[in-house]
Design a protein around this motif. Structure first.
Motif, PDB file in Angstrom:
ATOM      1  N   UNK A  84       9.953 -23.082   5.012  1.00  0.00           N
ATOM      2  CA  UNK A  84       9.624 -21.802   4.877  1.00  0.00           C
ATOM      3  C   UNK A  84       8.677 -21.331   4.015  1.00  0.00           C
ATOM      4  N   UNK A  85       9.173 -21.359   3.509  1.00  0.00           N
ATOM      5  CA  UNK A  85       8.532 -20.837   2.202  1.00  0.00           C
ATOM      6  C   UNK A  85       7.085 -21.093   1.292  1.00  0.00           C
ATOM      7  N   UNK A  86       7.193 -22.337   1.338  1.00  0.00           N
ATOM      8  CA  UNK A  86       5.993 -23.277   1.460  1.00  0.00           C
ATOM      9  C   UNK A  86       5.063 -22.945   2.266  1.00  0.00           C
TER      10      UNK A  86
ATOM     11  N   UNK B 214      -0.999 -18.416   3.095  1.00  0.00           N
ATOM     12  CA  UNK B 214      -1.087 -17.021   2.466  1.00  0.00           C
ATOM     13  C   UNK B 214      -2.776 -16.715   2.706  1.00  0.00           C
ATOM     14  N   UNK B 215      -3.869 -18.142   1.667  1.00  0.00           N
ATOM     15  CA  UNK B 215      -5.104 -16.906   1.917  1.00  0.00           C
ATOM     16  C   UNK B 215      -5.432 -16.811   3.714  1.00  0.00           C
ATOM     17  N   UNK B 216      -5.123 -17.791   4.234  1.00  0.00           N
ATOM     18  CA  UNK B 216      -5.892 -17.126   5.906  1.00  0.00           C
ATOM     19  C   UNK B 216      -4.791 -16.062   6.505  1.00  0.00           C
ATOM     20  N   UNK B 217      -3.858 -15.906   5.397  1.00  0.00           N
ATOM     21  CA  UNK B 217      -3.007 -14.653   5.871  1.00  0.00           C
ATOM     22  C   UNK B 217      -3.558 -13.214   5.474  1.00  0.00           C
ATOM     23  N   UNK B 218      -4.332 -13.749   3.874  1.00  0.00           N
ATOM     24  CA  UNK B 218      -4.966 -12.538   3.758  1.00  0.00           C
ATOM     25  C   UNK B 218      -6.785 -12.317   3.954  1.00  0.00           C
ATOM     26  N   UNK B 219      -6.999 -13.189   4.340  1.00  0.00           N
ATOM     27  CA  UNK B 219      -8.187 -13.273   5.333  1.00  0.00           C
ATOM     28  C   UNK B 219      -8.138 -12.312   6.637  1.00  0.00           C
TER      29      UNK B 219
ATOM     30  N   UNK C  55       0.628  -5.458   3.475  1.00  0.00           N
ATOM     31  CA  UNK C  55       1.947  -6.111   4.137  1.00  0.00           C
ATOM     32  C   UNK C  55       2.818  -5.442   5.035  1.00  0.00           C
ATOM     33  N   UNK C  56       3.213  -5.374   3.896  1.00  0.00           N
ATOM     34  CA  UNK C  56       5.362  -4.536   3.516  1.00  0.00           C
ATOM     35  C   UNK C  56       4.801  -3.097   4.670  1.00  0.00           C
ATOM     36  N   UNK C  57       3.825  -2.745   4.704  1.00  0.00           N
ATOM     37  CA  UNK C  57       3.859  -1.858   6.234  1.00  0.00           C
ATOM     38  C   UNK C  57       3.155  -2.759   7.615  1.00  0.00           C
ATOM     39  N   UNK C  58       3.228  -3.537   7.640  1.00  0.00           N
ATOM     40  CA  UNK C  58       2.821  -4.246   8.845  1.00  0.00           C
ATOM     41  C   UNK C  58       4.320  -4.210  10.159  1.00  0.00           C
ATOM     42  N   UNK C  59       4.150  -4.134  10.756  1.00  0.00           N
ATOM     43  CA  UNK C  59       5.151  -3.828  11.907  1.00  0.00           C
ATOM     44  C   UNK C  59       5.595  -5.109  12.722  1.00  0.00           C
ATOM     45  N   UNK C  60       4.478  -6.366  12.813  1.00  0.00           N
ATOM     46  CA  UNK C  60       5.033  -7.287  13.274  1.00  0.00           C
ATOM     47  C   UNK C  60       5.332  -8.397  12.033  1.00  0.00           C
ATOM     48  N   UNK C  61       6.419  -8.975  12.682  1.00  0.00           N
ATOM     49  CA  UNK C  61       6.410 -10.026  11.368  1.00  0.00           C
ATOM     50  C   UNK C  61       5.433 -11.612  11.091  1.00  0.00           C
ATOM     51  N   UNK C  62       5.751 -11.873   9.972  1.00  0.00           N
ATOM     52  CA  UNK C  62       4.150 -13.439  10.268  1.00  0.00           C
ATOM     53  C   UNK C  62       4.907 -14.350  10.463  1.00  0.00           C
ATOM     54  N   UNK C  63       4.527 -14.780  11.449  1.00  0.00           N
ATOM     55  CA  UNK C  63       4.476 -16.415  11.752  1.00  0.00           C
ATOM     56  C   UNK C  63       4.160 -17.114  11.231  1.00  0.00           C
TER      57      UNK C  63
ATOM     58  N   UNK D  20       3.232 -22.215  11.278  1.00  0.00           N
ATOM     59  CA  UNK D  20       3.411 -22.847  12.670  1.00  0.00           C
ATOM     60  C   UNK D  20       5.388 -23.338  12.421  1.00  0.00           C
ATOM     61  N   UNK D  21       6.440 -23.349  13.696  1.00  0.00           N
ATOM     62  CA  UNK D  21       7.517 -24.309  13.707  1.00  0.00           C
ATOM     63  C   UNK D  21       7.972 -23.591  13.148  1.00  0.00           C
ATOM     64  N   UNK D  22       8.448 -22.574  11.818  1.00  0.00           N
ATOM     65  CA  UNK D  22       8.837 -21.505  11.194  1.00  0.00           C
ATOM     66  C   UNK D  22       9.641 -20.468  11.894  1.00  0.00           C
ATOM     67  N   UNK D  23      10.840 -19.645  11.188  1.00  0.00           N
ATOM     68  CA  UNK D  23      10.745 -19.013  11.789  1.00  0.00           C
ATOM     69  C   UNK D  23      10.396 -17.222  11.439  1.00  0.00           C
ATOM     70  N   UNK D  24       9.913 -16.338  12.063  1.00  0.00           N
ATOM     71  CA  UNK D  24       9.500 -15.487  11.909  1.00  0.00           C
ATOM     72  C   UNK D  24       9.921 -14.865  10.322  1.00  0.00           C
ATOM     73  N   UNK D  25       8.190 -14.138  10.166  1.00  0.00           N
ATOM     74  CA  UNK D  25       9.343 -13.387   8.104  1.00  0.00           C
ATOM     75  C   UNK D  25       9.370 -12.163   8.605  1.00  0.00           C
ATOM     76  N   UNK D  26       9.953 -10.790   8.228  1.00  0.00           N
ATOM     77  CA  UNK D  26       9.943  -9.812   8.675  1.00  0.00           C
ATOM     78  C   UNK D  26       8.960  -9.164   7.349  1.00  0.00           C
ATOM     79  N   UNK D  27       8.291  -8.231   7.282  1.00  0.00           N
ATOM     80  CA  UNK D  27       7.841  -7.765   6.397  1.00  0.00           C
ATOM     81  C   UNK D  27       8.242  -7.314   5.473  1.00  0.00           C
ATOM     82  N   UNK D  28       9.461  -6.331   5.485  1.00  0.00           N
ATOM     83  CA  UNK D  28      10.922  -6.626   4.198  1.00  0.00           C
ATOM     84  C   UNK D  28      11.058  -7.792   3.277  1.00  0.00           C
ATOM     85  N   UNK D  29      11.417  -8.874   3.954  1.00  0.00           N
ATOM     86  CA  UNK D  29      12.261 -10.017   3.330  1.00  0.00           C
ATOM     87  C   UNK D  29      10.873 -11.129   2.458  1.00  0.00           C
TER      88      UNK D  29
END
Length: 475
Positions: free
Chosen positions: A146-148, A154-159, A165-173, A175-184
């Motif tokens: 999941x971390x890999x 990250x480059x496409x998230x950055x774009x 990121x810390x202010x995001x209200x939606x978790x990061x999605x 493919x196939x992995x558990x959602x990642x909350x901004x605080x994590x």
């Protein structure tokens, strides 16, 4: 070659940055390549300190036959200011050691064919050595898939993501992995996106893409998403080889004082507390942990360090100063040591963690959620109390608690502390008679899957054989 002489074994060169959490699984990977797949292995460890830590010496003393461990000399002590961060010190040690690593690699290539170069995530500056040798370069990723996936996306998230990121209200999605909350998210992603810390993290993520494949210390049954290796549209194979953990023979540790102490305790009655080789707590947090252990009314073994006010919680990353036998645990709350005498045991230097976790007296494991510790807990079927401190540990904790259901996670107070009541309550949730039966059942099922994954018929055993065959000609 004379009649009857064997051709020299093809050799894999493995490069490890000065991270103890990377060295242990890399040693085990090297051991398996040699013992199970007929390859030779040389493991080069870049040091960041002039004198090796106790943790390093313990690993070095137990390196298995057939694996050559070479320590690359560290940079000059005054090469960086004392204020330099762990990341800066790791990066500097790696860059300083690349010329020496190249020299060793070319010397080895002169005497036997090199099959591949394996690097950890910090050693991307050494990719050119593989080009020079004409061999593939693989990254051994010592954290979950999941971390890999997060790094490679990250480059496409950055774009595509605006704002911090810390202010995001939606978790990061992913493919196939558990959602990642901004605080994590890892701390560099919680920094300002125009900061140097974030810029270096993004650059490192882009560098990760420039390898021929990934070896990940996980297993399919733990992270099924690893099956889909077309990450971010990159055609890079991903092989799940884990759980690769410390395999020092248990006999070597049976005389350690804590093993003799454990032998005298009832089954599943002891809380094991260890926040990793790099993890540290502040003075105030250390006191809350102590009082929480006492309040839980359970026996405990605590691998203890002097408090450190490092804001990231990784003040002993390059080795802790051991608490001498003649020193007081004077940083603990008044009377605590006397009140817990016989109930608690303090280990103030290196502890034989795998032997401790496999002992029948252990009831739960309070862990910082470093990936090695997580895998050791899983392989021993021990319920976890998740107390993440730094790096990707919050993502690991979220996976263990929310996705896998094998951990109870501590919650921070508004002041950012884990209070004593929270320590005691979370331990009770993970211990026998405290509602831990569900945790225990789930982690024991996962243990069975982990053990099977490593067999030749298991998913990880099969994946390692596949990679080894790629590295050996004519197979």
């Amino acid at each position: 070659m004379g009649h009857g002489e064997e051709a020299p074994r093809r050799r894999v060169i493995l490069l490890c940055s000065p991270c103890m959490g990377h060295l242990i699984p890399l040693v085990e990977l090297a051991r398996r390549l040699v013992a199970d797949h007929g390859l030779a292995a040389t493991l080069l460890f870049a040091t960041a300190t002039a004198t090796p830590s106790d943790e390093y010496l313990a690993v070095a003393a137990a390196v298995p036959d057939g694996v050559d461990l070479v320590t690359l000399p560290g940079p000059a002590a005054d090469a960086l200011p004392p204020s330099a961060s762990v990341r800066e010190r790791v990066a500097h040690a790696v860059v300083s050691s690349v010329p020496r690593a190249r020299h060793v690699a070319l010397s080895l290539a002169a005497s036997a064919p090199i099959a591949a170069l394996v690097i950890d995530v910090a050693f991307t500056p050494a990719r050119g050595i593989a080009t020079e040798l004409g061999v593939p370069v693989y990254m051994f990723f010592t954290s979950p898939y999941t971390v890999l996936s997060l790094l490679l996306h990250l480059p496409e998230l950055d774009a595509t993501i605006t704002g911090e990121y810390r202010d995001a209200t939606e978790p990061i999605r992913l493919p196939g992995c558990r959602l990642i909350a901004a605080s994590d998210l890892p701390s560099p992603m919680l920094a300002d996106r125009n900061s140097e810390v974030y810029a270096k993290f993004l650059h490192g993520a882009k560098e990760c893409r420039k390898v021929d494949g990934f070896l990940v210390n996980t297993f399919l049954e733990l992270e099924p998403a690893v099956v889909d290796s077309s990450i971010s549209g990159l055609e890079r194979p991903v092989h799940a080889l884990g759980p690769l953990v410390w395999t020092r023979p248990a006999a070597a540790d049976k005389d350690h004082e804590c093993m003799r102490w454990l032998d005298r305790q009832p089954p599943e009655s002891v809380v094991y507390v260890s926040l990793g080789s790099g993890g540290t707590l502040t003075w105030q947090q250390t006191a809350e942990l102590a009082l929480g252990l006492e309040m839980s009314q359970h026996r405990f073994i605590w691998v203890i360090k002097r408090p450190n006010d490092d804001p990231l919680g990784c003040g002993s990353f390059f080795g802790a100063r051991n608490i001498g036998a003649d020193e007081d645990l004077d940083f603990l709350p008044g009377g605590f040591v006397e009140r817990t005498r016989g109930v608690g045991l303090f280990v103030s230097s290196w502890a034989p963690q795998t032997a401790i976790l496999s002992h029948p007296s252990i009831g739960c494991f309070v862990t910082h959620c470093g990936w090695n510790s997580v895998l050791e807990g899983l392989l021993n079927g021990v319920p976890l109390v998740a107390w993440p401190l730094y790096a990707e540990q919050r993502i690991n904790a979220s996976m263990l608690e929310g996705q896998l259901g094998v951990a109870a996670r501590v919650k921070l107070s508004n002041g950012g502390l884990v209070l004593k009541q929270e320590v005691a309550g979370t331990i009770k949730c993970a211990m026998k008679n405290g509602g831990a039966e569900t945790l225990r059942k789930k982690i024991r099922k996962l243990k069975d899957k982990a053990v099977h994954a490593l067999t030749p018929a298991g998913s990880s055993g099969h994946a390692l054989a596949e990679v080894s065959n790629l590295w050996k000609p004519g197979t």
